[in-house]
Write a protein that holds these residues in place. Structure first.
Motif, mmCIF file in Angstrom:
data_model
loop_
_atom_site.group_PDB
_atom_site.id
_atom_site.type_symbol
_atom_site.label_atom_id
_atom_site.label_comp_id
_atom_site.label_asym_id
_atom_site.label_seq_id
_atom_site.Cartn_x
_atom_site.Cartn_y
_atom_site.Cartn_z
ATOM 1 N N ILE A 223 42.019 33.296 36.519
ATOM 2 C CA ILE A 223 43.378 32.983 36.970
ATOM 3 C C ILE A 223 43.671 33.803 38.203
ATOM 4 O O ILE A 223 43.384 35.005 38.249
ATOM 5 C CB ILE A 223 44.408 33.265 35.848
ATOM 6 N N ARG A 224 44.171 33.128 39.207
ATOM 7 C CA ARG A 224 44.532 33.826 40.440
ATOM 8 C C ARG A 224 46.041 33.785 40.609
ATOM 9 O O ARG A 224 46.650 32.703 40.576
ATOM 10 C CB ARG A 224 43.832 33.175 41.625
ATOM 11 N N VAL A 225 46.641 34.949 40.751
ATOM 12 C CA VAL A 225 48.084 35.041 41.005
ATOM 13 C C VAL A 225 48.263 35.679 42.379
ATOM 14 O O VAL A 225 47.659 36.716 42.660
ATOM 15 C CB VAL A 225 48.798 35.912 39.944
ATOM 16 N N LYS A 236 44.624 28.166 38.311
ATOM 17 C CA LYS A 236 43.600 28.439 37.307
ATOM 18 C C LYS A 236 42.340 27.706 37.749
ATOM 19 O O LYS A 236 42.388 26.514 38.055
ATOM 20 C CB LYS A 236 44.093 27.900 35.967
ATOM 21 N N ARG A 237 41.220 28.443 37.802
ATOM 22 C CA ARG A 237 39.989 27.830 38.301
ATOM 23 C C ARG A 237 38.945 27.805 37.196
ATOM 24 O O ARG A 237 38.650 28.852 36.603
ATOM 25 C CB ARG A 237 39.459 28.635 39.496
ATOM 26 N N SER A 238 38.397 26.639 36.936
ATOM 27 C CA SER A 238 37.369 26.537 35.892
ATOM 28 C C SER A 238 36.022 26.942 36.457
ATOM 29 O O SER A 238 35.766 26.786 37.657
ATOM 30 C CB SER A 238 37.273 25.100 35.394
ATOM 31 N N ALA A 246 33.956 31.244 38.416
ATOM 32 C CA ALA A 246 35.002 30.258 38.705
ATOM 33 C C ALA A 246 35.341 30.180 40.195
ATOM 34 O O ALA A 246 35.521 29.090 40.740
ATOM 35 C CB ALA A 246 36.262 30.611 37.921
ATOM 36 N N SER A 247 35.423 31.340 40.835
ATOM 37 C CA SER A 247 35.832 31.389 42.236
ATOM 38 C C SER A 247 34.960 30.452 43.085
ATOM 39 O O SER A 247 33.740 30.509 42.986
ATOM 40 C CB SER A 247 35.698 32.839 42.702
ATOM 41 N N GLY A 248 35.597 29.580 43.864
ATOM 42 C CA GLY A 248 34.860 28.659 44.730
ATOM 43 C C GLY A 248 34.361 27.409 44.034
ATOM 44 O O GLY A 248 33.734 26.557 44.663
ATOM 45 N N PHE A 281 45.402 38.313 43.039
ATOM 46 C CA PHE A 281 44.675 38.959 41.948
ATOM 47 C C PHE A 281 43.811 37.916 41.257
ATOM 48 O O PHE A 281 44.308 36.848 40.906
ATOM 49 C CB PHE A 281 45.648 39.463 40.865
ATOM 50 N N ASP A 282 42.547 38.254 40.997
ATOM 51 C CA ASP A 282 41.703 37.401 40.155
ATOM 52 C C ASP A 282 41.590 38.050 38.785
ATOM 53 O O ASP A 282 41.163 39.208 38.686
ATOM 54 C CB ASP A 282 40.289 37.268 40.745
ATOM 55 N N TYR A 283 41.966 37.295 37.737
ATOM 56 C CA TYR A 283 41.958 37.849 36.390
ATOM 57 C C TYR A 283 41.045 37.060 35.456
ATOM 58 O O TYR A 283 40.944 35.835 35.575
ATOM 59 C CB TYR A 283 43.342 37.731 35.748
ATOM 60 N N LEU A 293 39.606 41.405 38.320
ATOM 61 C CA LEU A 293 38.233 41.451 38.819
ATOM 62 C C LEU A 293 38.197 41.914 40.259
ATOM 63 O O LEU A 293 37.338 42.681 40.670
ATOM 64 C CB LEU A 293 37.595 40.060 38.753
ATOM 65 N N GLU A 294 39.122 41.369 41.034
ATOM 66 C CA GLU A 294 39.188 41.750 42.447
ATOM 67 C C GLU A 294 40.529 41.342 43.024
ATOM 68 O O GLU A 294 41.257 40.543 42.420
ATOM 69 C CB GLU A 294 38.048 41.094 43.238
ATOM 70 N N VAL A 295 40.835 41.873 44.202
ATOM 71 C CA VAL A 295 42.075 41.506 44.896
ATOM 72 C C VAL A 295 41.766 41.203 46.355
ATOM 73 O O VAL A 295 40.728 41.613 46.876
ATOM 74 C CB VAL A 295 43.138 42.633 44.820
#
Ligand code: ADP
Ligand code: MG
Length: 342
Positions: A223-225, A236-238, A246-248, A281-283, A293-295
């Protein structure tokens, strides 16, 4: 009052300029690559530059220029608190530790011996990442001690390419099969087995450290906020098929029901604590807790055009289209006005 905007087509500057034009906000377009850029900013109260982590010339001096101006009293976007750790997962490790943020536990080693000792007792699988990279490109699952040892050998030996060519081929093949990429893109990815990308020519290989992160299982999405000027929106990225990343992936869900209030509240709190102008934020989730996970201050605009609304700081939902790039301008204007107060 006048803003300076560095023009870079396809970046946030497109929306910044449109916003200033729409609301009659005085601005001038500047070229930050000009050697006399600082003099050219003399009649401006603020500089906004959406610099890019993949452009070698931006990497050379974008932060240095922005932070120098900030130190001398000018308002800038992104400022130090927003950008110093951009595309820098090593920097983020220390930022997260210093602020005691909820994160996936991360270990970084700067000596081969320490890394080799540590992996003997580590829990597998775990996640290996390079300092830089986006879209999951430089993120890998390490299944056992032997794989970890191979990674360590490379990290303290030849080092890693900034562009993982085999990963790139796999990713472009995946996108081609989903009709999300053209055959030419796959051909280019294949060529990168031999031909380095521009960034690699500029900064060489990644080495001298190794970054391992606790693997958080059972997350088939992240989840990215994004928080900007006391407002937040989320996606929300699957994950990709048969993959944990998930990213990308391009599989994005936008409906509000995917995001509970607690993740939005946490994001607001942290954004305030670290005093950032803009943060994504990546959660992932572990035992019902959201772990970062990262920002990142920068993000790809296309992924967010379909967001159906946003939250304000009181967690009130505002349904309908919104303009986060305008929020960046408003934030800068507020800071300029604060500075001008006697
Ligand atoms: N420690 C981890 N545990 C589980 N999944 C992870 C972990 N780290 C990364 N991922 C997955 O990999 C993806 C990419 O990782 P991330 O650190 O966000 O790198 P990038 O900068 O490439 O987006 C995330 O979107 C997430 O789905
Ligand atoms: Mg990410």
């Amino acid at each position: 009052m006048k803003l300076a905007i560095h023009l870079s087509r396809g970046s946030f500057s497109d929306q910044w300029i449109a916003y200033c034009e729409k609301y009659d906000i005085p601005f001038k377009i500047v070229n930050c690559y000009h050697t006399n850029i600082v003099q050219k900013l003399q009649d401006c109260d603020a500089l906004m530059w959406h610099h890019n982590h993949a452009l070698p010339q931006d990497l050379l001096f974008a932060k240095q220029l922005l932070f120098s101006l900030e130190q001398a009293g000018k308002v800038v976007f992104p400022d130090f608190n927003t950008a110093w750790y951009f595309d820098d997962k090593l920097g983020q490790k220390y930022l997260f530790d210093a602020f005691e943020l909820p994160v996936a536990k991360t270990n970084v080693f700067y000596s081969k011996k320490e890394a080799k000792d540590w992996v003997k007792t580590a829990t597998y699988p775990m996640v290996f990442k390079l300092r830089r990279g986006a879209g999951s490109r430089n993120v890998r699952l390490i299944k056992n001690k032997n794989q970890a040892r191979t990674i360590i050998k490379k990290a303290f030996g030849r080092g890693f390419r900034q562009y993982d060519a085999w990963g790139g081929i796999k990713e472009n093949w995946r996108k081609l099969m989903l009709s999300k990429a053209m055959p030419i893109e796959l051909m280019k990815a294949i060529a990168h087995l031999w031909v380095p990308i521009t960034l690699e020519k500029a900064i060489g290989r990644e080495k001298g450290y190794v970054y391992f992160q606790e693997f958080i299982p059972d997350n088939d999405f992240d989840i990215r906020v994004i928080v900007i000027n006391k407002k937040a929106f989320a996606i929300k990225r699957s994950v990709r098929k048969n993959d944990f990343r998930a990213s990308g992936s391009g599989f994005i869900q936008y409906e509000k029901h995917h995001f509970d209030d607690s993740i939005i509240l946490t994001s607001f709190k942290i954004a305030k604590k670290i005093k950032t102008q803009c943060i994504a934020f990546d959660y992932v989730v572990k035992d019902k807790e959201h772990l970062i996970l990262e920002v990142s201050y920068g993000f790809s605009k296309h992924g967010y055009y379909d967001c159906p609304g946003y939250w304000d700081e009181k967690l009130k939902w505002h349904e309908g289209p919104f303009n986060p790039y305008g929020w960046m301008i408003e934030d800068v204007l507020q800071k300029v006005n604060e500075q001008k107060k006697p």
